[in-house]
Enzyme design. Structure first.
Site: not given
Ligand code: ATP
Ligand code: ZN
Length: 291
Positions: A113, A67, A146, A46, A90, A212
């Site tokens: 990752n 990503d 995160n 985002g 992405k 969520c």
């Protein structure tokens, strides 16, 4: 008459001339240097996808995107990705749109990752050697969601002395922040994590299993705008770069502060960088007062 006045304005069809007007107007005397700059964006979700689009439209020289995720229908309440891109990684989707918008930008994309041992090493090598001239990049922008990924970026940047910006949006989508981290000079992510600073809440407990998370394209767009605005000021040396800038949407409140490093930081690399910075300060002769 108004319309006539408006159309009297000089409008060049070349998008660079609108950017170079910043130089002519004295806002940013070195704007053309943007083409020599390299930026890493970690996380093209985002915030990161929008930040990447802004950088590309500003004419950045080189962009490296990282990503591990794929575009999903659930991402459509954000900006940038489109439904036809669902299922693509992405980074592949972003690379395609970004090079379509500005083909002059060099792009490297990595679908992995950053926290695994092998990938982490490769990630560090792109920080130190991914620059447009083969040297270190100019800036790393953290747009991950995160704690583990932020810790990995912090560790990498502390190790190699790389300046970076951290960004984040809260799980309820109505607050966000950006933070500048200069190893040794300013607080690192382990000296005092920004979410603890901003709200007194530990991010690890904020991410609730099975709940969520909310997200808004508005908050994410604003945070991406803050992030890239400060990235431009930092790289092109104009205006004042914010060390920490928060955004509390429900009150339209923007807290700003400066976070100094913690001498007892748990990161040994941070403590090492702090000692190096202090030594450098001590070696710089103090400006002598004029008699
Ligand atoms: P949500 O979690 O709300 O469904 P999201 O996963 O797309 O959304 P965003 O906040 O929009 O999250 O973006 C964060 C981006 O950072 C994501 O695209 C995610 O894949 C990426 N990311 C997070 N951790 C890592 C990591 N360790 N390595 C590479 N990319 C990461
Ligand atoms: Zn630290």
């Amino acid at each position: 008459r108004k319309i006539a006045q408006l159309s009297d304005k000089v409008v060049d069809s070349n998008p660079y001339s609108r950017l170079m007007a910043l130089k002519k107007m004295g806002v940013c005397p070195k704007y053309e240097d943007i083409r020599l700059k390299t930026v890493i964006v970690v996380g093209v979700g985002g915030v990161g996808s929008v930040a990447s689009e802004m950088l590309v439209r500003c004419g950045v020289g080189k962009l490296l995107i990282f990503d591990y995720d794929k575009v999903e229908l659930a991402n459509m309440n954000r900006l940038f990705y489109t439904p036809d891109q669902c299922g693509m990684t992405k980074v592949a989707a972003a690379r395609k749109s970004l090079s379509f918008i500005n083909p002059d930008v060099q792009i490297e994309d990595y679908n992995y990752n950053i926290t695994t041992v092998e990938n982490f090493e490769h990630f560090v090598s792109r920080i130190t050697g991914g620059g447009i001239d083969g040297g270190p990049v100019d800036l790393v922008l953290s747009c991950v969601d995160n704690f583990q990924a932020r810790i990995a970026i912090n560790q990498a940047c502390n190790e190699v002395g790389q300046t970076w910006f951290e960004s984040g949006v809260s799980e309820d989508a109505v607050s966000g922040h950006i933070q500048l981290l200069k190893p040794g000079e300013l607080a690192c992510f382990e000296c005092a994590p920004p979410l603890i600073v901003a709200s007194g809440v530990d991010e690890k407990t904020l991410k609730r299993e099975g709940v969520c998370a909310a997200s808004l394209p508005t908050t994410m767009g604003i945070v991406a705008g803050f992030l890239v605005q400060n990235a431009l000021k930092y790289m092109l040396d104009f205006g004042q770069v914010s060390n920490y800038l928060g955004y509390i949407a429900l009150k339209d409140h923007f807290p700003a502060m400066t976070l100094r490093p913690n001498p007892e930081c748990s990161s040994a690399w941070c403590r090492k960088q702090q000692a190096a910075f202090q030594a450098k300060l001590a070696a710089t002769p103090a400006p002598t007062a004029k008699a």
